[in-house]
Design a protein around this motif. Structure first.
Motif, PDB file in Angstrom:
ATOM      1  N   LEU A 240       5.636   0.673   5.067  1.00  0.00           N
ATOM      2  CA  LEU A 240       5.369   0.122   6.399  1.00  0.00           C
ATOM      3  C   LEU A 240       3.954  -0.608   6.429  1.00  0.00           C
ATOM      4  O   LEU A 240       3.606  -1.428   7.247  1.00  0.00           O
ATOM      5  CB  LEU A 240       5.304   1.176   7.565  1.00  0.00           C
ATOM      6  CG  LEU A 240       6.610   1.255   8.386  1.00  0.00           C
ATOM      7  CD1 LEU A 240       6.690   2.599   9.349  1.00  0.00           C
ATOM      8  CD2 LEU A 240       7.235   0.206   8.894  1.00  0.00           C
ATOM      9  N   ARG A 241       3.048   0.120   5.543  1.00  0.00           N
ATOM     10  CA  ARG A 241       1.645  -0.291   5.529  1.00  0.00           C
ATOM     11  C   ARG A 241       1.632  -2.028   4.962  1.00  0.00           C
ATOM     12  O   ARG A 241       0.759  -2.663   5.396  1.00  0.00           O
ATOM     13  CB  ARG A 241       0.813   0.409   4.622  1.00  0.00           C
ATOM     14  CG  ARG A 241      -0.584   0.636   4.820  1.00  0.00           C
ATOM     15  CD  ARG A 241      -1.332   1.138   3.894  1.00  0.00           C
ATOM     16  NE  ARG A 241      -1.054   2.980   3.859  1.00  0.00           N
ATOM     17  CZ  ARG A 241      -1.769   3.586   4.833  1.00  0.00           C
ATOM     18  NH1 ARG A 241      -2.716   2.994   5.525  1.00  0.00           N
ATOM     19  NH2 ARG A 241      -1.336   4.829   4.852  1.00  0.00           N
ATOM     20  N   LYS A 242       2.644  -2.111   4.463  1.00  0.00           N
ATOM     21  CA  LYS A 242       2.577  -3.481   3.935  1.00  0.00           C
ATOM     22  C   LYS A 242       2.728  -4.476   4.994  1.00  0.00           C
ATOM     23  O   LYS A 242       2.501  -5.876   4.893  1.00  0.00           O
ATOM     24  CB  LYS A 242       3.822  -3.866   2.917  1.00  0.00           C
ATOM     25  CG  LYS A 242       3.754  -2.895   1.778  1.00  0.00           C
ATOM     26  CD  LYS A 242       5.287  -3.174   0.856  1.00  0.00           C
ATOM     27  CE  LYS A 242       5.076  -2.223  -0.368  1.00  0.00           C
ATOM     28  NZ  LYS A 242       6.255  -2.109  -1.022  1.00  0.00           N
ATOM     29  N   GLU A 243       3.234  -4.099   6.154  1.00  0.00           N
ATOM     30  CA  GLU A 243       3.282  -4.944   7.318  1.00  0.00           C
ATOM     31  C   GLU A 243       2.270  -4.783   8.392  1.00  0.00           C
ATOM     32  O   GLU A 243       2.271  -5.350   9.603  1.00  0.00           O
ATOM     33  CB  GLU A 243       4.642  -4.620   8.037  1.00  0.00           C
ATOM     34  CG  GLU A 243       5.957  -4.710   7.218  1.00  0.00           C
ATOM     35  CD  GLU A 243       7.052  -4.174   7.837  1.00  0.00           C
ATOM     36  OE1 GLU A 243       7.071  -3.947   8.968  1.00  0.00           O
ATOM     37  OE2 GLU A 243       8.344  -3.975   7.239  1.00  0.00           O
ATOM     38  N   ALA A 244       1.153  -4.259   7.852  1.00  0.00           N
ATOM     39  CA  ALA A 244      -0.032  -3.874   8.858  1.00  0.00           C
ATOM     40  C   ALA A 244      -0.639  -5.367   9.237  1.00  0.00           C
ATOM     41  O   ALA A 244      -0.786  -6.449   8.544  1.00  0.00           O
ATOM     42  CB  ALA A 244      -0.826  -3.137   7.997  1.00  0.00           C
TER      43      ALA A 244
END
Length: 393
Positions: free
Chosen positions: A287-291
């Motif tokens: 999910l952090r890739k979509e921050a």
């Protein structure tokens, strides 16, 4: 609930709708043990099927809660059963875990014995390597399983396993009266004394399983072996090489100092290559890739308590649809990640909004079937849906 109450007996479950914690509908009994009952249940919030374990001996309530807490440490391990939640209801104690749908190793052993067959060396070694790989994670976390046996190992058709039932688990170096919880064939001699135990007790149990897989014979309990040499497994199965027979013999030494000290040493002796074993993907890092940055959504204040148990500690990051927080679970005593979902167009929680009944519910069911967002639980509060993404390592 009075523990003598029989309302969860099989003949009553079909006639009554039993709902625990306002969320879990009991479907049937899966099994009974000395310390707990296990049920299949439907999670009416998330729409999936889970297993719910109930403590049946109230004197063990602290150990029972500790078992749930221990298992949350391995929430990212694919070869250890996942625990999602813990709660108290109607005077009893429960934790919620994934529903295991394979067959136990005990089932496979009984099937082989019925056909008068041995496990092949390749098959037996593969199972033992998988057990040791799971135990390596357990031991590195400072935990001893304490009751490794075939009935506590689930085996799947794809060749993977899951280790479960940590009701006898200890912290490394701690002592606990274990005489009532050991399984004689698989229990190391030191488990019969109230003394500090080491990971070596799990090595002994794994050696006993290896011996059984290759010989179709259970070893005698440790207290019957005093002064008596154990026949090498190769005396029952001529196809077992001498080096493997002696490795098993070392794992089964009555002298703790002569056994393998840990799972890694046992694996090394077997020449096992564990580099290709499954590694669970981190939900939070995915999910952090979509921050994203720079939006005006109202975030929760540090210290906010949600669902009576989750205390917000910090905002980790934002995505287009959600705010991701680090929080502390005051029941399981673990840090975890929470997702606060915001439907498109909403920048704050609105008391009069009915989106909870529409968009948010759709979001929960989309998450349930999503490979990308595997999660541990969800709850609804202040017209907002929160999902427990995963526990912090």
């Amino acid at each position: 609930m009075n523990m003598a109450d029989d309302r969860y007996e099989e003949n009553l479950i079909s006639d009554r709708q039993i709902i625990l914690n306002g969320q879990y509908k009991i479907n049937k009994i899966l099994g009974r043990g000395s310390q707990g009952m296990v049920y299949e249940a439907s999670d009416m919030v998330l729409g999936n099927t889970v297993a719910v374990k109930e403590l049946t001996r109230l004197s063990d309530r602290n150990y029972f809660k500790e078992e749930a807490r221990i298992l949350t440490r391995f929430s990212s391990a694919p070869d250890i059963v996942h625990v999602y939640d813990y709660f108290e209801d109607n005077g009893s104690f429960y934790y919620v875990m994934e529903l295991l749908e394979g067959a136990t190793l005990k089932d496979h052993i009984l099937s082989a014995k019925a056909k008068n067959m041995f496990f092949s060396l390749e098959a037996a070694k593969k199972v033992v390597v998988l057990i040791l790989n799971a135990l390596s994670k357990v031991h590195k976390a400072g935990i001893i399983h304490g009751d490794v046996k075939p009935s506590n190992i689930e085996v799947y058709k794809n060749g993977t396993i899951k280790l479960f039932d940590f009701g006898s688990a200890n912290c490394i170096g701690d002592s606990r009266g274990m005489l009532n919880t050991v399984t004689p064939v698989y229990a190391a001699p030191e488990q019969y004394d109230v003394q500090a135990v080491s990971p070596s007790v799990d090595i002994y149990a794994t050696g006993a399983i290896f011996y059984e897989l290759l010989s179709c014979n259970k070893i005698p309990p440790a207290y019957e072996r005093t002064g008596t040499s154990l026949p090498l497994v190769s005396s029952f199965n001529a196809k077992v090489p001498a080096d493997i027979a002696h490795i098993i013999d070392k794992a089964l030494s009555l002298d703790v100092n002569k056994r393998f000290k840990n799972a890694e040493d046992f694996l090394d002796a077997l020449g096992a290559d564990i580099s290709g074993l499954a590694v669970s993907e981190s939900v939070i890092e995915n999910l952090r890739k979509e921050a994203v940055t720079g939006d005006d959504r109202l975030q929760l204040s540090i210290g906010t308590l949600l669902d009576g148990r989750y205390e917000i500690r910090k905002l980790e990051f934002k995505t287009k649809e959600a705010l991701i927080y680090r929080a502390f679970d005051h029941i399981l005593l673990r840090h975890l990640y929470l997702e606060e979902y915001f439907p498109e167009g909403f920048t704050q929680r609105e008391e009069g909004s009915d989106y909870l009944k529409t968009i948010d519910i759709e979001h929960i069911y989309a998450l349930r079937s999503s490979e990308k967002n595997k999660y541990y639980g969800a709850f609804l509060e202040n017209k907002t849906v929160y999902t427990v993404l995963e526990f912090c390592v």
